[in-house]
Write a protein that holds these residues in place. Structure first.
Motif, mmCIF file in Angstrom:
data_model
loop_
_atom_site.group_PDB
_atom_site.id
_atom_site.type_symbol
_atom_site.label_atom_id
_atom_site.label_comp_id
_atom_site.label_asym_id
_atom_site.label_seq_id
_atom_site.Cartn_x
_atom_site.Cartn_y
_atom_site.Cartn_z
ATOM 1 N N LYS A 1 1.101 -1.366 -0.094
ATOM 2 C CA LYS A 1 0.117 -0.327 -0.182
ATOM 3 C C LYS A 1 0.950 1.690 0.366
ATOM 4 N N SER B 1 1.203 4.463 -2.811
ATOM 5 C CA SER B 1 0.549 5.527 -2.861
ATOM 6 C C SER B 1 1.293 6.391 -4.114
ATOM 7 N N GLN C 1 -1.320 8.092 -6.173
ATOM 8 C CA GLN C 1 -1.993 9.277 -6.007
ATOM 9 C C GLN C 1 -1.836 10.290 -6.438
ATOM 10 N N SER D 1 -3.800 3.000 -6.382
ATOM 11 C CA SER D 1 -3.903 3.099 -4.954
ATOM 12 C C SER D 1 -4.823 3.498 -4.210
#
Lengths: 209, 209
Positions: free
Chosen positions: A200, A204, A207, B153
């Motif tokens: 994760k 990320s 993002q 994400s």
């Protein structure tokens, strides 16, 4: 994936063939370690100390309890049974799946102390098969057979506390099932939270905003 | 044992190889049925209506929603995706394990309506691999690739809602893992309550007193 070992507790009616099942599982696949219980019951013909059980006197067994050298113990048909701690902890740390064959009281003790433990209940296809297997084994007196059958009906009440339930009809099928259960469990989200968090965090970076 | 079919929902990052994984699973083992989704997105080169997806217009899709002919639907990168009800219900009733490949919104809708559903999340080993696979596929513009990565994400945040998590690094290993997960689940106590009750009743005749 998660390679911490899984602790599997196998219970089931006396006569359901748990012992044969576990031996076959361990011989067919790598990565399983079979824990050997300590007991105060007398060896059956052909049983060897340190292979089927660690056979101990009542006094020796009570000393192990006092030393906290057992992760669980229980009394069953007038004898003590218990699981030596050291072996289980060693093997789990090495990433091996450890299998304990113990009865229901001990199984619930272990699940309470180690919630990640899997509880598996092994049954015969029906009551008649169970009775016939116990009589056919011929290692116990009819009196003991009757005690075991009566005990089986009590144990049956506790099946809902287990995670998995299998019927030992065909040994080969049954060994495959137990293997699938344990290996499948390694992929549980709850057993892989560390890995999931790493991925994760890694992902990320994509993002937006 | 329980032979009611299990409903397995597979989600995961676009580019994690879910499609290949599911196709291989279905071709290697019997008893799996792969549900085909309906969508309003355009076919990619080589995709055939009724094989990869049922390709529908926006109007047709909205009519299916109105007719309650879908067990879930969701909007993803500007297009509708949904699961036709009839096929899933038919195959489960026949005792086959049905596999749906859908994204996270739809997965959670299904779990809510059918709590016995298994949710499986498929990931690449890391973020770089994911990016490289999406770019390497060459079927979408860079703009769409970026949207998918950003979406990945967001999706990663929902992994904890799934039951199982696997990494698709080696296809062969991964197919075996998914098979073990589903087959192991058939032995869950919660999926075998009827059988357990029959055996409990049968064995209670040995109760003393």
């Amino acid at each position: 994936m998660d390679r911490k070992g899984i602790l599997l507790v196998v219970s089931g009616f006396s006569g359901a063939g748990k012992g044969t099942l576990m031996k076959e599982l361990v011989s067919r696949y790598d990565n399983y370690a079979l824990s050997i219980s300590a007991t105060t019951r007398s060896p059956r013909e052909g049983e060897v100390d340190g292979r089927e059980y660690f056979f101990r006197t009542k006094e020796e067994f009570e000393q192990m309890i006092a030393d906290e050298a057992l992760i669980e113990h229980a009394c069953y048909v007038g004898n003590y049974y218990g699981t030596p701690r050291a072996y289980v902890e060693e093997q789990l740390a090495l990433g091996r799946d450890v299998i304990l064959e113990i009865e229901i009281q001990g199984a619930l003790q272990i699940k309470k102390r180690f919630p990640d433990t899997l509880l598996l209940f092994v049954s015969t296809p029906d009551a008649e098969t169970l009775k016939n297997r116990l009589i056919g084994r011929g290692t116990e007196s009819l009196d003991v057979v009757e005690k075991r059958l009566s005990r089986a009906s009590e144990e049956a009440e506790g099946i809902e506390n287990y995670d998995y339930f299998i019927i030992n009809d065909d040994l080969d099928t049954c060994v495959t099932q137990v293997h699938q259960i344990i290996q499948g469990e390694h992929s549980r989200v709850s057993r892989n939270l560390e890995l999931i968090n790493t991925i994760k965090k890694d992902i990320s970076k994509f993002q937006k905003g």
